[in-house]
Write an enzyme that holds these catalytic residues in place. Structure first.
Site, PDB file in Angstrom:
ATOM      1  N   ASP A   1       0.795 111.575  88.680  1.00 51.05           N
ATOM      2  CA  ASP A   1       0.775 112.642  89.519  1.00 51.05           C
ATOM      3  C   ASP A   1       0.966 114.096  88.919  1.00 51.05           C
ATOM      4  O   ASP A   1       0.110 115.028  89.068  1.00 51.05           O
ATOM      5  CB  ASP A   1       1.864 112.564  90.642  1.00 51.05           C
ATOM      6  CG  ASP A   1       1.665 111.434  91.683  1.00 51.05           C
ATOM      7  OD1 ASP A   1       0.455 111.321  91.929  1.00 51.05           O
ATOM      8  OD2 ASP A   1       2.480 111.247  92.365  1.00 51.05           O
TER       9      ASP A   1
ATOM     10  N   SER B   1     -11.943  88.651 116.823  1.00 54.27           N
ATOM     11  CA  SER B   1     -11.287  87.730 117.666  1.00 54.27           C
ATOM     12  C   SER B   1      -9.917  87.631 117.362  1.00 54.27           C
ATOM     13  O   SER B   1      -9.338  86.677 118.261  1.00 54.27           O
ATOM     14  CB  SER B   1     -12.167  86.439 117.217  1.00 54.27           C
ATOM     15  OG  SER B   1     -11.826  86.011 116.013  1.00 54.27           O
TER      16      SER B   1
ATOM     17  N   ARG C   1     -11.128  78.591 123.017  1.00 52.90           N
ATOM     18  CA  ARG C   1      -9.909  78.695 123.038  1.00 52.90           C
ATOM     19  C   ARG C   1      -9.168  78.998 124.288  1.00 52.90           C
ATOM     20  O   ARG C   1      -9.579  79.750 125.079  1.00 52.90           O
ATOM     21  CB  ARG C   1      -9.305  79.981 122.095  1.00 52.90           C
ATOM     22  CG  ARG C   1      -8.008  80.070 121.407  1.00 52.90           C
ATOM     23  CD  ARG C   1      -7.559  79.302 120.372  1.00 52.90           C
ATOM     24  NE  ARG C   1      -8.208  79.462 119.043  1.00 52.90           N
ATOM     25  CZ  ARG C   1      -8.914  78.448 118.261  1.00 52.90           C
ATOM     26  NH1 ARG C   1      -8.491  77.264 118.863  1.00 52.90           N
ATOM     27  NH2 ARG C   1      -9.200  78.757 117.051  1.00 52.90           N
TER      28      ARG C   1
ATOM     29  N   GLY D   1       8.757 112.646  96.351  1.00 50.46           N
ATOM     30  CA  GLY D   1       8.388 112.240  94.980  1.00 50.46           C
ATOM     31  C   GLY D   1       7.214 113.203  94.100  1.00 50.46           C
ATOM     32  O   GLY D   1       7.326 113.380  92.961  1.00 50.46           O
TER      33      GLY D   1
ATOM     34  N   ASN E   1      12.048 123.440 101.530  1.00 45.78           N
ATOM     35  CA  ASN E   1      11.818 121.931 102.067  1.00 45.78           C
ATOM     36  C   ASN E   1      12.279 122.033 103.631  1.00 45.78           C
ATOM     37  O   ASN E   1      13.090 122.657 103.891  1.00 45.78           O
ATOM     38  CB  ASN E   1      12.330 120.928 101.268  1.00 45.78           C
ATOM     39  CG  ASN E   1      12.288 119.421 101.608  1.00 45.78           C
ATOM     40  OD1 ASN E   1      10.880 119.259 101.921  1.00 45.78           O
ATOM     41  ND2 ASN E   1      12.992 118.675 101.893  1.00 45.78           N
TER      42      ASN E   1
ATOM     43  N   ARG F   1      17.740 118.936 100.214  1.00 41.93           N
ATOM     44  CA  ARG F   1      17.045 118.053  99.344  1.00 41.93           C
ATOM     45  C   ARG F   1      16.414 119.193  98.275  1.00 41.93           C
ATOM     46  O   ARG F   1      16.407 118.697  97.156  1.00 41.93           O
ATOM     47  CB  ARG F   1      15.817 117.348 100.201  1.00 41.93           C
ATOM     48  CG  ARG F   1      15.899 115.951  99.675  1.00 41.93           C
ATOM     49  CD  ARG F   1      14.694 115.128 100.575  1.00 41.93           C
ATOM     50  NE  ARG F   1      14.199 114.082  99.691  1.00 41.93           N
ATOM     51  CZ  ARG F   1      13.115 113.520 100.137  1.00 41.93           C
ATOM     52  NH1 ARG F   1      12.600 113.707 101.156  1.00 41.93           N
ATOM     53  NH2 ARG F   1      12.497 112.610  99.322  1.00 41.93           N
TER      54      ARG F   1
ATOM     55  N   ARG G   1      -5.711  87.720 104.369  1.00 36.96           N
ATOM     56  CA  ARG G   1      -7.272  87.232 104.809  1.00 36.96           C
ATOM     57  C   ARG G   1      -8.103  87.561 103.837  1.00 36.96           C
ATOM     58  O   ARG G   1      -9.050  86.698 103.627  1.00 36.96           O
ATOM     59  CB  ARG G   1      -7.739  88.219 106.105  1.00 36.96           C
ATOM     60  CG  ARG G   1      -6.997  87.662 107.508  1.00 36.96           C
ATOM     61  CD  ARG G   1      -7.458  88.833 108.494  1.00 36.96           C
ATOM     62  NE  ARG G   1      -6.887  88.601 109.944  1.00 36.96           N
ATOM     63  CZ  ARG G   1      -7.212  87.851 110.570  1.00 36.96           C
ATOM     64  NH1 ARG G   1      -8.268  86.776 110.482  1.00 36.96           N
ATOM     65  NH2 ARG G   1      -6.884  87.590 111.634  1.00 36.96           N
TER      66      ARG G   1
ATOM     67  N   LYS H   1       8.009 106.562  96.420  1.00 35.40           N
ATOM     68  CA  LYS H   1       7.799 106.940  94.873  1.00 35.40           C
ATOM     69  C   LYS H   1       9.278 107.005  94.063  1.00 35.40           C
ATOM     70  O   LYS H   1       9.351 106.838  92.923  1.00 35.40           O
ATOM     71  CB  LYS H   1       7.236 108.249  94.791  1.00 35.40           C
ATOM     72  CG  LYS H   1       5.894 108.135  95.010  1.00 35.40           C
ATOM     73  CD  LYS H   1       4.724 109.588  94.863  1.00 35.40           C
ATOM     74  CE  LYS H   1       3.547 109.384  95.140  1.00 35.40           C
ATOM     75  NZ  LYS H   1       2.685 110.421  95.163  1.00 35.40           N
TER      76      LYS H   1
ATOM     77  N   GLU I   1     -18.656  81.140 113.775  1.00 32.54           N
ATOM     78  CA  GLU I   1     -17.825  80.542 115.011  1.00 32.54           C
ATOM     79  C   GLU I   1     -18.263  81.134 116.404  1.00 32.54           C
ATOM     80  O   GLU I   1     -17.981  82.410 116.439  1.00 32.54           O
ATOM     81  CB  GLU I   1     -16.204  80.931 114.726  1.00 32.54           C
ATOM     82  CG  GLU I   1     -15.488  80.430 115.809  1.00 32.54           C
ATOM     83  CD  GLU I   1     -14.074  80.675 115.686  1.00 32.54           C
ATOM     84  OE1 GLU I   1     -13.460  81.852 115.458  1.00 32.54           O
ATOM     85  OE2 GLU I   1     -12.958  79.783 115.914  1.00 32.54           O
TER      86      GLU I   1
ATOM     87  N   GLN J   1      -4.195 105.842  86.130  1.00 30.42           N
ATOM     88  CA  GLN J   1      -3.418 104.643  86.568  1.00 30.42           C
ATOM     89  C   GLN J   1      -4.601 103.369  86.243  1.00 30.42           C
ATOM     90  O   GLN J   1      -3.944 102.623  85.579  1.00 30.42           O
ATOM     91  CB  GLN J   1      -3.603 105.055  88.206  1.00 30.42           C
ATOM     92  CG  GLN J   1      -2.965 103.733  88.918  1.00 30.42           C
ATOM     93  CD  GLN J   1      -2.686 104.439  90.234  1.00 30.42           C
ATOM     94  OE1 GLN J   1      -3.558 104.549  91.201  1.00 30.42           O
ATOM     95  NE2 GLN J   1      -1.534 105.061  90.409  1.00 30.42           N
TER      96      GLN J   1
HETATM   97  P1  ATR Z   1       6.839 111.595  98.443  1.00 26.28           P
HETATM   98  O1  ATR Z   1       7.661 110.739  97.501  1.00 26.28           O
HETATM   99  O2  ATR Z   1       5.455 110.689  98.417  1.00 26.28           O
HETATM  100  O3  ATR Z   1       6.519 112.773  98.067  1.00 26.28           O
HETATM  101  P2  ATR Z   1       8.722 111.617 100.390  1.00 26.28           P
HETATM  102  O4  ATR Z   1       9.658 111.320  99.158  1.00 26.28           O
HETATM  103  O5  ATR Z   1       8.949 111.001 101.557  1.00 26.28           O
HETATM  104  O6  ATR Z   1       7.116 111.314  99.787  1.00 26.28           O
HETATM  105  O7  ATR Z   1       8.730 112.922 100.731  1.00 26.28           O
HETATM  106  C1  ATR Z   1       7.913 113.579 101.656  1.00 26.28           C
HETATM  107  C2  ATR Z   1       8.092 115.157 101.607  1.00 26.28           C
HETATM  108  O8  ATR Z   1       7.320 115.661 102.548  1.00 26.28           O
HETATM  109  C3  ATR Z   1       9.396 115.626 101.809  1.00 26.28           C
HETATM  110  O9  ATR Z   1       9.462 116.814 101.240  1.00 26.28           O
HETATM  111  C4  ATR Z   1       9.465 115.787 103.387  1.00 26.28           C
HETATM  112  O10 ATR Z   1      10.383 116.707 103.743  1.00 26.28           O
HETATM  113  P3  ATR Z   1      11.937 116.042 104.075  1.00 26.28           P
HETATM  114  O11 ATR Z   1      12.682 116.008 102.932  1.00 26.28           O
HETATM  115  O12 ATR Z   1      12.495 117.144 105.017  1.00 26.28           O
HETATM  116  O13 ATR Z   1      11.858 114.731 104.753  1.00 26.28           O
HETATM  117  C5  ATR Z   1       8.184 116.164 103.584  1.00 26.28           C
HETATM  118  N1  ATR Z   1       7.696 116.035 105.039  1.00 26.28           N
HETATM  119  C6  ATR Z   1       7.219 114.926 105.666  1.00 26.28           C
HETATM  120  N2  ATR Z   1       7.183 115.158 106.880  1.00 26.28           N
HETATM  121  C7  ATR Z   1       7.260 116.384 107.061  1.00 26.28           C
HETATM  122  C8  ATR Z   1       7.046 117.219 108.526  1.00 26.28           C
HETATM  123  N3  ATR Z   1       6.461 116.652 109.577  1.00 26.28           N
HETATM  124  N4  ATR Z   1       7.578 118.531 108.335  1.00 26.28           N
HETATM  125  C9  ATR Z   1       7.895 119.041 107.114  1.00 26.28           C
HETATM  126  N5  ATR Z   1       8.167 118.258 105.654  1.00 26.28           N
HETATM  127  C10 ATR Z   1       7.787 116.988 106.077  1.00 26.28           C
END
Ligand code: ATR
Length: 493
Positions: A325, A204, A56, A352, A372, A377, A183, A289, A29, A468
């Site tokens: 995993d 484009s 265009r 996850g 964490n 959590r 696409r 996850k 094109e 997988q």
């Molecule tokens: P996945 O299922 O792939 O593990 P997720 O459930 O979103 O993804 O979990 C991501 C993990 O990375 C969590 O433990 C998250 O911490 P929070 O529970 O506090 O959200 C952690 N994480 C992501 N970004 C972060 C950051 N900038 N600093 C510290 N921890 C982080």
């Protein structure tokens, strides 16, 4: 058919680009609106492939802002010089009088959205004197692509015969990052053309992949109605190496399938909406996850125990969740450390991936402590799995033999951050980072500087992807090829 647009701003550069496309494009094109004074005679004389002449106007997202008569005249001149196709906007077709032998493409662009009335738009455009209809919209959500696929199927684009009555061939896809899959899948649903750029920076329209990627990674020239669909559900997905390894593996084994990146914001809507496409398998990544678990039809016992899914297999319409995993991480850890029994492991994260790895470690008899950013959590996951948890502030005080990062901290593009301060890293400690892009993360670099032994994310990524692939296809994954592809890709990033 793959069309490469030429977006050079001078005749000389355009001519050079036209020649360069000859190995890749089925159709070229020429975007006359990008060139200041287009020398049509020269550009068309040297064409290696059929040409679409397009000019265009700005109102349809192009660059031409001169008088309408001049624009139409340029297109008519292209027709006189023998251009195989001429693209004319839906509101200007009446003005195009000279057509010669050129096939006329009537085009509609929507830079805001993908409207619900696509069939109406097709009917209106089809009811013109054009030979081919082009409808290009913007995807604001991944499910917008479904509207375009439905349109292509409903109008029977695949079977429409050029130049005959109303069932006119249709070119249709969505623009923008979220439209990328349309696409790639355009040939599966019968779009007359799809577009790929000559190079990065020569696009484009928004969301255009390079022709090399379209052909080299997604094998668009091999996609047909029978091509089976697989893909990665995540957000973001742009950095993922999944498409490179799985598509290469499908090719190697001669399997007619394509693996796509699905950038998903609303998971429930996506899972429901895409059922109709009969996607055969998904990889699942951050942040879906755990959230995907209740949306599936069934779970493999290991995935059920872990409570997180990174692999989905479509078994006769039922979406079944698996977790590869855990096994992959444990395999890499055991290859490095040997027996994990009673090893003191400090695990960063509570998502996850953390769930899958902590679960596997517990089964192997390791002594696991979770840390964490969101303490609550970590506490909940620790209670569920029967391990310890500590406050994030204590990370430097814990006496662990192994430290594992399961968060996305340090992943491309924000590669200069580590999930823990360097003081948490002690000489002789094993440090495993599941991030694989880049292979040497900030955490691993600091760990090496402090005399730790390290494991990068490559083998875990490779093993989980291979398992997988085997769950999807029932065939052994080409592990060496997959590893080579990952290493090559990471080198060029
Ligand atoms: P996945 O299922 O792939 O593990 P997720 O459930 O979103 O993804 O979990 C991501 C993990 O990375 C969590 O433990 C998250 O911490 P929070 O529970 O506090 O959200 C952690 N994480 C992501 N970004 C972060 C950051 N900038 N600093 C510290 N921890 C982080």
């Amino acid at each position: 058919m793959l069309c490469i647009p030429i977006t050079a701003d001078t005749n000389e550069k355009a001519l050079q680009d036209v020649q360069e496309t000859s190995q890749l494009a089925d159709v070229i094109e020429i975007r006359l609106d990008y060139i200041a004074n287009p020398d049509l005679e020269m550009l068309l004389r040297h064409r290696p492939k059929p040409i679409i002449a397009t000019c265009r106007p700005t109102r349809e997202g192009g660059r031409f802002d001169g008088p309408e008569e001049v624009r139409i005249k340029l297109l008519e001149q292209a027709v006189e010089l023998g251009a195989e196709f001429v693209d004319i906007e839906h509101d200007s077709i009446q003005q195009l009088h000279k057509r010669g032998k050129a096939k006329v493409i009537i085009s509609y662009h929507n830079f805001k959205e993908t409207p619900a009335n696509l069939k109406e738009i097709y009917a209106r455009l089809s009811d013109s004197t054009a030979n081919i209809v082009k409808i290009v919209t913007t995807a604001n959500d991944i499910t917008d692509n479904l509207k375009v696929f439905r349109l292509l199927e409903e109008v029977g684009a695949r079977h429409a015969v050029p130049l005959h009555g109303n069932g006119k061939p249709l070119i249709a896809f969505c623009m923008g990052e979220l439209g990328l899959i349309s696409r790639i899948l355009a040939p599966k649903y019968g779009s007359y053309l799809t577009f790929g750029s000559l190079d990065v920076g020569k696009e484009s329209a928004p969301g255009q992949l390079t022709a090399r990627e379209m052909l080299g990674v997604y094998h668009v020239d091999k996609i047909n109605q029978e091509t089976a669909l697989y893909g990665l559900i995540g957000n973001p997905v742009g950095h993922s190496l999944g498409p490179y390894i799985h598509n290469a593996a499908f090719r190697e084994l001669g399997i007619n399938a394509v693996y796509l990146p699905f950038k998903v914001e609303n998971l429930r809507e996506f899972v429901q909406g895409f059922k109709g496409l009969k996607v055969q398998g998904y990889s699942v990544t951050i942040p879906h996850k755990e959230a995907i678990v209740p949306l599936l039809d069934g779970l493999d016992p290991l995935a059920r125990e872990i409570g997180a899914v990174n692999t989905v297999v479509n078994k006769a319409g039922n979406l079944m969740g698996y977790n590869t995993d855990s096994t992959a991480a444990l395999r890499e850890l055991e290859e490095g450390l040997g027996d994990l029994r009673n090893k003191k492991v400090l695990l960063i994260g509570a998502g996850g991936a953390a769930r899958a790895i902590a679960f596997g470690l517990k089964k192997k008899g390791a002594d696991v402590t979770l840390i964490n950013r969101t303490e609550d959590r970590a506490r909940r996951l620790a209670q569920e799995l029967g391990c310890h948890y500590r406050r994030f502030e204590d990370v430097t005080k814990i006496d662990g033999e192994v430290l594992i990062n399961t968060t996305s901290v340090g992943m491309y593009p924000k590669t200069d951050v580590s999930p823990v301060p360097p003081e948490a890293l002690r000489p002789g400690m094993w440090v495993f980072d599941i991030v694989y892009n880049p292979l040497q993360t900030c955490l691993l670099r600091e760990a090496e500087e402090r005399g730790c032994r390290t494991l990068d994310g490559l083998r875990m990524f490779l093993y989980q992807a291979a398992q997988q692939f085997e769950l999807w296809t029932g065939r052994p994954a080409p592990l060496e090829l997959m590893e080579r592809v990952i290493r090559e890709k990471l080198k060029t990033k």
